[in-house]
Design an enzyme around this catalytic site. Structure first.
Site, PDB file in Angstrom:
ATOM      1  N   THR B 156       0.927  -1.252  -0.004  1.00  0.00           N
ATOM      2  CA  THR B 156       0.056  -0.006   0.003  1.00  0.00           C
ATOM      3  C   THR B 156       0.944   1.217  -0.089  1.00  0.00           C
ATOM      4  O   THR B 156       1.532   1.624  -1.047  1.00  0.00           O
ATOM      5  CB  THR B 156      -1.053   0.050   1.349  1.00  0.00           C
ATOM      6  N   LYS B 182       4.147  -6.704   4.260  1.00  0.00           N
ATOM      7  CA  LYS B 182       3.841  -5.299   3.834  1.00  0.00           C
ATOM      8  C   LYS B 182       3.559  -4.595   5.128  1.00  0.00           C
ATOM      9  O   LYS B 182       3.121  -5.084   6.308  1.00  0.00           O
ATOM     10  CB  LYS B 182       2.732  -5.371   2.815  1.00  0.00           C
ATOM     11  N   THR B 193       1.741  -8.801  12.331  1.00  0.00           N
ATOM     12  CA  THR B 193       1.829  -7.408  11.597  1.00  0.00           C
ATOM     13  C   THR B 193       0.994  -7.192  10.621  1.00  0.00           C
ATOM     14  O   THR B 193      -0.103  -8.061  10.590  1.00  0.00           O
ATOM     15  CB  THR B 193       3.042  -7.321  10.759  1.00  0.00           C
ATOM     16  N   GLU B 279       6.894   4.511   7.227  1.00  0.00           N
ATOM     17  CA  GLU B 279       6.462   6.074   6.501  1.00  0.00           C
ATOM     18  C   GLU B 279       7.516   6.979   6.951  1.00  0.00           C
ATOM     19  O   GLU B 279       7.461   7.274   8.126  1.00  0.00           O
ATOM     20  CB  GLU B 279       5.101   6.026   6.811  1.00  0.00           C
ATOM     21  N   ASN B 403       0.955  10.815   5.821  1.00  0.00           N
ATOM     22  CA  ASN B 403      -0.248  10.318   6.271  1.00  0.00           C
ATOM     23  C   ASN B 403      -1.382  11.680   6.201  1.00  0.00           C
ATOM     24  O   ASN B 403      -2.606  11.488   6.701  1.00  0.00           O
ATOM     25  CB  ASN B 403      -0.080  10.119   7.819  1.00  0.00           C
ATOM     26  N   SER B 408      -5.671  11.103  -0.543  1.00  0.00           N
ATOM     27  CA  SER B 408      -5.858  12.093  -1.647  1.00  0.00           C
ATOM     28  C   SER B 408      -5.193  11.695  -2.952  1.00  0.00           C
ATOM     29  O   SER B 408      -4.182  10.528  -2.870  1.00  0.00           O
ATOM     30  CB  SER B 408      -5.479  13.357  -1.262  1.00  0.00           C
TER      31      SER B 408
END
Lengths: 408, 408
Positions: B156, B182, B193, B279, B403, B408
């Protein structure tokens, strides 16, 4: 930067009979900045405090707690910014005690009658000589009408001073109360906030003040969070100067509830000012959890939402990615929570109903609320009558910038 | 973006006898992206899994748990990205079951022999028709040598696929194992996870595999955190295809420890790949807490450090503001912790000794370590022999950007 937080106006901050404040620019971390504050109390005053539960509680916190327990009447407080005197071991304790002794010498007190406070960087030796050198100037400018300067003197990463005043009439007597607070990061008070001081001019017996300080802290500074980091230096101090006409000697006194509620209200105001000025904050978020079995589970869920980096970044982006709120509720640690009884509102918008997306929910309704600067997240658990509220802010680029640059 | 994480090479990922994988581009969220994965298992296979403890656990998690408990042998797995099918109530459960039924129809199975998985946005209805339309293509390209495509199909916000292979010889038999995972945000697994799948070609009895999956999860996916947000969809699945020569029917088997350690090692590799690709991550941080009374208090303290936004932003800034680590240790909730027995190391640098700043500590030594891309934080509690390790990453501007922009 601060969210809908008008700058306090010096003229609105009422002097409280029985307390004088004085400041100095001691150059602790940076030159030409107020960084030392002395508060001097009348002989009629009682003082009570609550402190951080962080196991690495700072040297001044340890000394303040010991001095409050010593039984000697507290007559002065001394605060420095620029250095937290935490994680500093035995030398740190000696430096906190030295500061008290120097204040005591200047004011004709015993060292145990002084409470010390520090706020700033952790793990660095306190530059005690600079503080000591600044004390005479602070004592020289002690005056009752110095609350705005005092609020400025305790700031660190705060973008604006935090202060408030209130006057209430209780039992026919006018009571004046004024408080200041500071804090913008490392904010998740556990029994108190970074630093908060409230003084009022009633005469209050010590056991009543001890009860009152816990009551007020639990409903104000203990309900806010910016980043979930409980500081080593959190302290919240209540000072009843005894210089006014009102006297409260028991929590059974008919005047106690009114005094309690006024003090708690002012404390909440100061606590919310901290959130509005949270590091990088662009939104002021109220998280209210209702219909729980007990207050503890409501607060657990409220804090879980308030601490989630994903929820906080969604608020920053004004993005109604509200499934993140459900996820935070789900991992809050309330093991027997029945999600099929749960409703989630954003302001007046019913987002999730009985644990799933409300069929009538429209993305644009969520979007409309998310764009506001003040937002209410309301969770109904559907399993009891208890509730709990926590105030927080969003997580923005500026939070990262401020904390990546703090020491440089 | 990922920290010292070489891109897995398709040629290095070994096919595992007894499992085939197929993918499709079903256009669930965006076009021209692999977003559906089907895995088909040999008749000799056993399967075990551990799942999120989030109370809002997703519909596919609920269905997978029920199907594993049904006692029918699991013969296929189906994964979609782009939508988590969480917070979706009864329609969500029906959609997860429908997905299983369609896979079962194509492969000649019973619906309960299929485990479904979803990952993506929470609180939005699953576009089940798109998934169903994509399944025939996924089944048509089922093959053993498809692990790299499979790793890509479950991504993702991941910036790169996560996969690893290993071959071990146990009891004279060669065992081949390959896994994929992932996850890059909402990562603080509780029992598992986001998504992790490991297959190997030994024949393993169900109770042994059930034990093994917990052992491996507790030492890999359960020791990582990016943002403290436990997902609604965490799942870790172990598949013993039974297509190889090794057979393990009891945890008392002389071959069990070697198999256990090989599977755990591969799982840890996959878990650490998630942190390296966290991230916005720019640093890979190992937090090791030693000399504790029990593993629980060591992990509590390790997680407290790993979750502190202030600690994480200091790592991002390469700023040795290490008092923040002491503060995080202090509020970890170990109430009787004696800080005067505690030492803190950054790699080989002794920063705090007996709870205070090490007199020999030099800022430039801390600075040197903080600038590295891989850092070890080591805490010695001085009160026992237990230890616990957690892996995490820093908190950067990009975490906020990713995040704030995710949907969007």
């Amino acid at each position: 930067m601060a969210v809908n937080s008008p700058l306090p106006v010096a003229a609105d901050l009422k002097p409280v009979n029985g307390i004088e404040l004085g400041f100095a620019e001691a150059g602790i971390k940076k030159p030409n900045r107020k960084d030392v504050l002395v508060m001097k109390l009348a002989d009629s005053a009682t003082v009570a405090g609550v402190f951080t539960k962080n196991r690495f509680c700072a040297a001044p916190v340890q000394v303040s707690q010991a001095n409050l327990k010593s039984g000697k009447p507290i007559r002065a407080l001394v605060v420095n910014t620029g250095n937290a005197n935490a994680g500093t071991g035995e030398p740190g304790l000696a430096n906190a005690q030295r500061t008290c002794a120097e204040v005591a010498k200047l004011l004709g007190l015993d060292a145990q009658q002084v409470l010390p406070f520090s706020t700033g960087v952790i793990l660095e030796p306190l530059p005690v000589e600079k503080i000591v050198a600044g004390l005479p100037a602070a004592v020289a400018n002690l005056k009752a009408d110095n609350w705005f300067n005092a609020a400025e003197a305790i700031m660190t990463t705060d973008t604006q001073p935090k202060a408030a005043s209130n006057t209430v009439t209780i039992g026919g007597h006018q009571v004046t109360m004024t408080g200041i607070s500071k804090g913008a990061g490392m904010i998740r008070p556990n029994m108190a906030t970074m630093l908060g001081y409230v003084a009022f001019d009633a005469k209050v017996a010590q056991p009543v003040l001890d009860e009152l300080v816990r009551h007020a802290a639990d409903r104000s500074f203990n309900c806010i969070t910016i980043d979930g980091d409980t500081s080593t230096n959190d302290s919240f101090i209540l000072m009843a100067t005894g210089a006014g006409a009102l006297e409260v000697n028991s929590t059974d006194s008919p005047h106690y509830p009114a005094l309690r509620d006024a003090v708690t209200g002012l404390s909440l105001n100061l606590a919310q000012q901290i959130i509005r000025d949270g590091e990088g904050a662009t939104k002021f978020i109220t998280v209210a959890v209702e219909e729980g079995r007990d207050e503890e589970e409501c607060r657990k869920i409220a804090y879980s939402i308030a601490h989630s980096p994903l929820v906080k970044t969604a608020f920053f982006a004004s993005d109604p990615n509200l499934g993140r709120i459900l996820a935070a509720i789900g991992y809050a640690g309330v093991d027997d929570l029945d999600t099929t009884k749960l409703d989630l509102y954003l302001d007046d918008v019913l987002v999730a109903k009985a644990g799933g997306r409300n069929p009538a929910y429209q993305e644009e309704d969520g979007q409309r609320v998310m764009k506001k600067a003040e937002i209410l997240v309301r969770v109904k658990l559907g399993r009891g009558n208890a509730s709990g509220t926590v105030w927080t802010c969003d997580l923005s680029h500026d939070y990262v910038s401020i904390n990546a640059d703090y020491r440089s």
